[in-house]
Design an enzyme around this catalytic site. Structure first.
Site, PDB file in Angstrom:
ATOM      1  N   ASP A 159       0.730  -1.167   0.000  1.00 52.83           N
ATOM      2  CA  ASP A 159       0.032   0.049   0.026  1.00 52.83           C
ATOM      3  C   ASP A 159       0.783   1.111   0.088  1.00 52.83           C
ATOM      4  OD1 ASP A 159      -2.470  -1.686   0.342  1.00 52.83           O
ATOM      5  OD2 ASP A 159      -1.454  -2.070   2.461  1.00 52.83           O
ATOM      6  N   HIS A 187      -4.844  -3.201   6.409  1.00 45.30           N
ATOM      7  CA  HIS A 187      -4.773  -3.400   5.010  1.00 45.30           C
ATOM      8  C   HIS A 187      -6.007  -4.078   4.405  1.00 45.30           C
ATOM      9  CE1 HIS A 187      -3.282  -5.076   1.338  1.00 45.30           C
ATOM     10  NE2 HIS A 187      -3.828  -6.203   1.463  1.00 45.30           N
TER      11      HIS A 187
HETATM   12  P1  NAX Z   1      -2.194 -18.209  -3.904  1.00 43.22           P
HETATM   13  O1  NAX Z   1      -3.777 -18.757  -3.898  1.00 43.22           O
HETATM   14  O2  NAX Z   1      -1.777 -18.060  -5.357  1.00 43.22           O
HETATM   15  O3  NAX Z   1      -1.474 -18.977  -3.251  1.00 43.22           O
HETATM   16  C1  NAX Z   1      -1.528 -19.357  -1.882  1.00 43.22           C
HETATM   17  C2  NAX Z   1      -0.855 -20.603  -1.572  1.00 43.22           C
HETATM   18  O4  NAX Z   1      -0.907 -20.856  -0.142  1.00 43.22           O
HETATM   19  C3  NAX Z   1      -1.263 -21.643  -2.211  1.00 43.22           C
HETATM   20  O5  NAX Z   1      -0.291 -22.428  -2.969  1.00 43.22           O
HETATM   21  C4  NAX Z   1      -1.806 -22.607  -1.215  1.00 43.22           C
HETATM   22  O6  NAX Z   1      -1.760 -23.948  -1.366  1.00 43.22           O
HETATM   23  C5  NAX Z   1      -1.056 -22.074   0.164  1.00 43.22           C
HETATM   24  N1  NAX Z   1      -1.482 -22.417   1.370  1.00 43.22           N
HETATM   25  C6  NAX Z   1      -2.909 -22.365   1.930  1.00 43.22           C
HETATM   26  N2  NAX Z   1      -2.996 -22.790   2.956  1.00 43.22           N
HETATM   27  C7  NAX Z   1      -1.730 -22.872   3.512  1.00 43.22           C
HETATM   28  C8  NAX Z   1      -1.247 -23.454   4.670  1.00 43.22           C
HETATM   29  N3  NAX Z   1      -2.294 -23.637   5.660  1.00 43.22           N
HETATM   30  N4  NAX Z   1      -0.009 -23.608   4.885  1.00 43.22           N
HETATM   31  C9  NAX Z   1       0.897 -23.137   3.899  1.00 43.22           C
HETATM   32  N5  NAX Z   1       0.249 -22.902   2.655  1.00 43.22           N
HETATM   33  C10 NAX Z   1      -0.885 -22.847   2.578  1.00 43.22           C
HETATM   34  O7  NAX Z   1      -2.212 -16.777  -3.515  1.00 43.22           O
HETATM   35  P2  NAX Z   1      -1.322 -15.460  -3.745  1.00 43.22           P
HETATM   36  O8  NAX Z   1      -1.698 -14.630  -4.831  1.00 43.22           O
HETATM   37  O9  NAX Z   1       0.084 -16.289  -3.622  1.00 43.22           O
HETATM   38  O10 NAX Z   1      -1.751 -14.650  -2.464  1.00 43.22           O
HETATM   39  C11 NAX Z   1      -1.537 -15.163  -1.176  1.00 43.22           C
HETATM   40  C12 NAX Z   1      -2.052 -14.307   0.128  1.00 43.22           C
HETATM   41  O11 NAX Z   1      -1.592 -12.914   0.040  1.00 43.22           O
HETATM   42  C13 NAX Z   1      -3.744 -14.118  -0.072  1.00 43.22           C
HETATM   43  O12 NAX Z   1      -4.248 -14.340   1.361  1.00 43.22           O
HETATM   44  C14 NAX Z   1      -3.817 -12.715  -0.632  1.00 43.22           C
HETATM   45  O13 NAX Z   1      -5.023 -12.100  -0.208  1.00 43.22           O
HETATM   46  C15 NAX Z   1      -2.410 -11.960   0.234  1.00 43.22           C
HETATM   47  N6  NAX Z   1      -2.238 -10.637  -0.628  1.00 43.22           N
HETATM   48  C16 NAX Z   1      -1.718  -9.646   0.658  1.00 43.22           C
HETATM   49  C17 NAX Z   1      -1.267  -8.596   0.171  1.00 43.22           C
HETATM   50  C18 NAX Z   1      -0.885  -7.373   0.859  1.00 43.22           C
HETATM   51  O14 NAX Z   1      -0.532  -6.419   0.837  1.00 43.22           O
HETATM   52  N7  NAX Z   1      -0.897  -7.788   2.600  1.00 43.22           N
HETATM   53  C19 NAX Z   1      -1.256  -8.035  -1.324  1.00 43.22           C
HETATM   54  C20 NAX Z   1      -1.335  -9.119  -2.141  1.00 43.22           C
HETATM   55  C21 NAX Z   1      -2.327 -10.384  -1.760  1.00 43.22           C
HETATM   56  O15 NAX Z   1      -3.354 -10.256  -1.906  1.00 43.22           O
END
Ligand code: NAX
Length: 328
Positions: A159, A187
């Site tokens: 952000d 956030h």
């Molecule tokens: P993806 O869905 O591409 O990848 C998430 C990965 O996490 C998957 O491979 C899944 O198998 C794995 N996962 C799920 N549960 C798990 C667990 N218990 N232990 C280990 N791994 C696990 O998502 P992606 O685009 O990489 O985003 C990840 C997270 O970042 C999401 O929650 C998203 O909302 C968040 N974000 C946060 C941002 C921020 O500024 N704080 C911005 C970007 C993003 O949107």
């Protein structure tokens, strides 16, 4: 030669993981002279995909990458971790209520916090990226009573970087000309990007812009809704920019912020600026000697006060909701 730093990344097979791991292994997270060992934590169904990414990491022949291990349980994944990037989270799916979302993530971040408590290195530093990031960090911290609360942080650096870019575009400058910008609060869409203390090429940013309507109606919503705009344009959520922000956050936490500037990070409140103690809220911060410190003494005008209060109220609601679910 230096002992490698253990960096655990959850959600390693996801899109942010794919953009993040190569940056870490190349030395951009900790420094060009710091070897790293990667510990990838995934759910069992995604271990194979994580193995594929590990093959590509091998194929980069990064001189600083001292090893890669892949795990599907938190106790092993966090064993000996010095840095933990908690990226994997349960996304909100159609028809899911907020309570369901918080509960599902409690089921991830509670056990991960416990594993960090039991097995991470004494100097563990945690950055939560997975949403709802601030509250997930609070849940993990509550599950890790032996780890100082200040070691649990959540990411608002994306952000912050988005706000830098928007302000540079508006003022016809570059991001390098801008200092002392702040993201306050959660956030989420209620976050408040504050330019009243920011400087553009040494001049007060709010005076340079001199347009409160632009602030209220363009700048703030553009920054707050940028994630949705990226999804709309790209057909997928921010990944490389999120990974970049995670690298920035940890790099500055470990190596310090530059003199004469500050950045934004969500860290446990000590009560500063009327933000209730204990909630993990974004503040203007500097990093000194490996610790975040909240920048003190800023005057908060009415415009800022109401927006900070609104975002903090949302964080308090989220805290109360997860407390109600027994997650704190
Ligand atoms: P993806 O869905 O591409 O990848 C998430 C990965 O996490 C998957 O491979 C899944 O198998 C794995 N996962 C799920 N549960 C798990 C667990 N218990 N232990 C280990 N791994 C696990 O998502 P992606 O685009 O990489 O985003 C990840 C997270 O970042 C999401 O929650 C998203 O909302 C968040 N974000 C946060 C941002 C921020 O500024 N704080 C911005 C970007 C993003 O949107």
């Amino acid at each position: 030669t230096r002992t490698p730093v253990n960096v655990t990344v959850t959600g390693a097979a996801g899109q942010i993981g794919y953009a993040l791991l190569f940056r870490i292994a190349s030395g951009q997270l900790l420094g060009a002279d710091v070897p790293v060992k990667l510990r990838l934590l995934e759910i069992p169904q995604a271990v194979k995909a994580a193995q594929g990414t590990a093959m590509e990491l091998d194929d980069c022949a990064f001189p600083l990458l001292a090893g890669i291990d892949i795990f599907d349980n938190p106790a092993e994944g966090f064993a000996g971790a010095n840095i933990a990037l908690l990226v994997g989270a349960r996304p909100r799916t159609k028809g899911m209520e907020r309570g369901d979302l918080l509960e599902a993530n409690g089921g991830i971040f509670g056990p991960q916090g416990k594993a960090i408590n039991n097995g991470a290195a004494d100097d563990i530093r945690v950055l939560v990226v997975g949403n709802p990031a601030n509250t997930n960090a609070l849940i993990a911290s509550a599950a890790a009573p032996d780890v100082p609360a200040e070691r649990f942080t959540a990411m608002t650096r994306l952000d912050h970087n988005r706000a830098l870019s928007q302000l540079a575009a508006k003022t016809g400058t570059t991001v390098a000309d801008i200092k002392k910008l702040t993201i306050w609060g959660n956030h989420s869409a209620t976050q408040y990007p504050d330019i009243f203390h920011a400087e553009v090429a040494g001049k007060n940013a709010a005076e340079v812009v001199n347009d409160e309507a632009w602030l209220a109606d363009t700048f703030i919503p553009t920054v707050a809704k940028r994630g949705a705009a990226i999804i709309e344009a790209r057909g997928a959520s921010s990944a490389a920019s999120a990974a970049n922000a995670a690298v920035d956050h940890v790099h500055d936490w470990v190596n310090g912020t530059p003199e004469g500037d500050w950045t934004s990070a969500a860290i446990p409140s000590d009560g500063s600026y009327g933000v209730p103690e204990g909630i993990i809220s974004s503040f203007p911060v500097v990093s000194k000697n490996g610790k975040w410190e909240i920048v003190q003494g800023l005057e908060i005008n009415d415009f800022s006060r109401s927006r900070i209060d609104a975002s903090v109220a949302e964080l308090v609601e989220e805290r109360d909701a997860v407390k109600g679910l027994g997650l704190l």
